[in-house]
Design a protein around this motif. Structure first.
Motif, PDB file in Angstrom:
ATOM      1  N   TYR A   1      33.245  39.704  34.305  1.00 12.11           N
ATOM      2  CA  TYR A   1      34.544  39.555  34.965  1.00 12.11           C
ATOM      3  C   TYR A   1      34.428  39.199  36.444  1.00 12.11           C
ATOM      4  CZ  TYR A   1      36.268  41.796  30.747  1.00 12.11           C
ATOM      5  OH  TYR A   1      36.570  42.084  29.443  1.00 12.11           O
TER       6      TYR A   1
ATOM      7  N   THR B   1      44.593  35.278  32.415  1.00  9.03           N
ATOM      8  CA  THR B   1      44.348  34.423  31.251  1.00  9.03           C
ATOM      9  C   THR B   1      45.018  35.024  30.021  1.00  9.03           C
ATOM     10  OG1 THR B   1      42.320  35.569  30.621  1.00  9.03           O
ATOM     11  CG2 THR B   1      42.095  33.744  32.200  1.00  9.03           C
TER      12      THR B   1
ATOM     13  N   PRO C   1      47.847  35.011  39.953  1.00 11.06           N
ATOM     14  CA  PRO C   1      47.153  36.276  40.234  1.00 11.06           C
ATOM     15  C   PRO C   1      48.025  37.481  39.883  1.00 11.06           C
ATOM     16  CG  PRO C   1      47.913  35.286  42.276  1.00 11.06           C
ATOM     17  CD  PRO C   1      48.243  34.318  41.167  1.00 11.06           C
TER      18      PRO C   1
ATOM     19  N   ASP D   1      33.823  36.602  38.093  1.00 10.22           N
ATOM     20  CA  ASP D   1      34.398  35.339  38.566  1.00 10.22           C
ATOM     21  C   ASP D   1      35.914  35.411  38.734  1.00 10.22           C
ATOM     22  OD1 ASP D   1      34.675  35.573  35.794  1.00 10.22           O
ATOM     23  OD2 ASP D   1      34.696  33.403  35.485  1.00 10.22           O
ATOM     24  N   ARG D   2      36.575  36.472  38.182  1.00  3.91           N
ATOM     25  CA  ARG D   2      38.029  36.513  38.294  1.00  3.91           C
ATOM     26  C   ARG D   2      38.636  37.873  38.588  1.00  3.91           C
ATOM     27  NH1 ARG D   2      40.717  37.192  33.676  1.00  3.91           N
ATOM     28  NH2 ARG D   2      39.507  37.864  31.909  1.00  3.91           N
TER      29      ARG D   2
ATOM     30  N   PHE E   1      43.363  40.501  39.620  1.00  4.26           N
ATOM     31  CA  PHE E   1      43.012  39.374  38.753  1.00  4.26           C
ATOM     32  C   PHE E   1      43.268  38.114  39.571  1.00  4.26           C
ATOM     33  CE2 PHE E   1      43.977  42.764  35.922  1.00  4.26           C
ATOM     34  CZ  PHE E   1      43.227  42.556  34.778  1.00  4.26           C
ATOM     35  N   GLY E   2      42.248  37.301  39.820  1.00  2.00           N
ATOM     36  CA  GLY E   2      42.447  36.048  40.552  1.00  2.00           C
ATOM     37  C   GLY E   2      43.335  35.102  39.769  1.00  2.00           C
ATOM     38  N   THR E   3      43.120  35.054  38.458  1.00  2.87           N
ATOM     39  CA  THR E   3      43.917  34.225  37.559  1.00  2.87           C
ATOM     40  C   THR E   3      44.074  34.963  36.239  1.00  2.87           C
ATOM     41  OG1 THR E   3      42.974  32.227  38.531  1.00  2.87           O
ATOM     42  CG2 THR E   3      44.029  31.988  36.404  1.00  2.87           C
TER      43      THR E   3
END
Length: 187
Positions: free
Chosen positions: A90, A111, A41, A92-93, A107-109
């Motif tokens: 966006y 990329t 994150p 979902d993250r 940002f959860g993850t």
């Protein structure tokens, strides 16, 4: 007896009234540079600096990416009482958290396509004034393990890597007629 009659005011004159200057955004402070590993994150932050703001002042806060400058990633208009909105691509993250003039884009993850320049945009809700913008950099960082190694594996290094300096800024100090330039580095 004579009855008193009030004296009518002179047209165009009024008692002086004190007007409170309206709040306005004068600057934004941001997290500047955020380094995150892929898959972990990361949070970008932005803080509004306003003059004449009161506790009840409400803000417009939005985030965009320089990669897609015409797309708003997330936004909130506190004066309208709306919840934070995140672009459908966006949701979902990414999440947006705002409290007063403070905004955090999370940002959860992270990329591969996330590192880059982001822009925080802020103004006073309902003011009709232009918003100010300020950049924030999301950098890909961290030392990853060599391919084939898992999290619990042990890696032995006989010659550890030599740290290299990273430039983080430049300071210019006037000294007589010629400026003195100092490069700020960290190891």
């Amino acid at each position: 007896p004579v009855a008193e009659t009030p004296v009518p005011p002179v047209p165009g004159s009024r008692a002086p009234q004190r007007q409170t200057p309206s709040a306005r955004v004068v600057a934004l402070t941001t997290s500047g540079r955020v380094t995150a590993r892929l898959g972990s994150p990361a949070t970008l932050s932005c803080q509004v600096i306003a003059v004449n703001a009161k506790p009840e002042t409400r803000y417009r806060l939005a985030w965009a990416s320089q990669r897609h400058p015409n797309v708003t990633l997330a936004q909130i208009d506190q004066g309208r009482g709306n919840a934070a909105w995140v672009h459908p691509s966006y949701r979902d993250r990414l999440s947006l958290m705002a409290n007063g003039g403070s905004s955090r884009l999370r940002f959860g993850t992270v990329t591969d396509e996330d590192p880059g320049e982001y822009v925080c945009k802020a103004g006073i809700s309902g003011s009709g004034t232009d918003d100010l913008t300020s950049p924030v950099l999301l950098l890909k960082g961290g030392y990853g393990a060599p391919p084939g190694l898992g999290r619990g594996d042990v890696l032995s290094l006989r010659n550890p890597p030599i740290p290299t300096p990273v430039a983080i800024g430049i300071q210019i100090h006037p000294l007589g007629d010629a400026p003195v330039v100092k490069y700020l580095t960290r190891w």
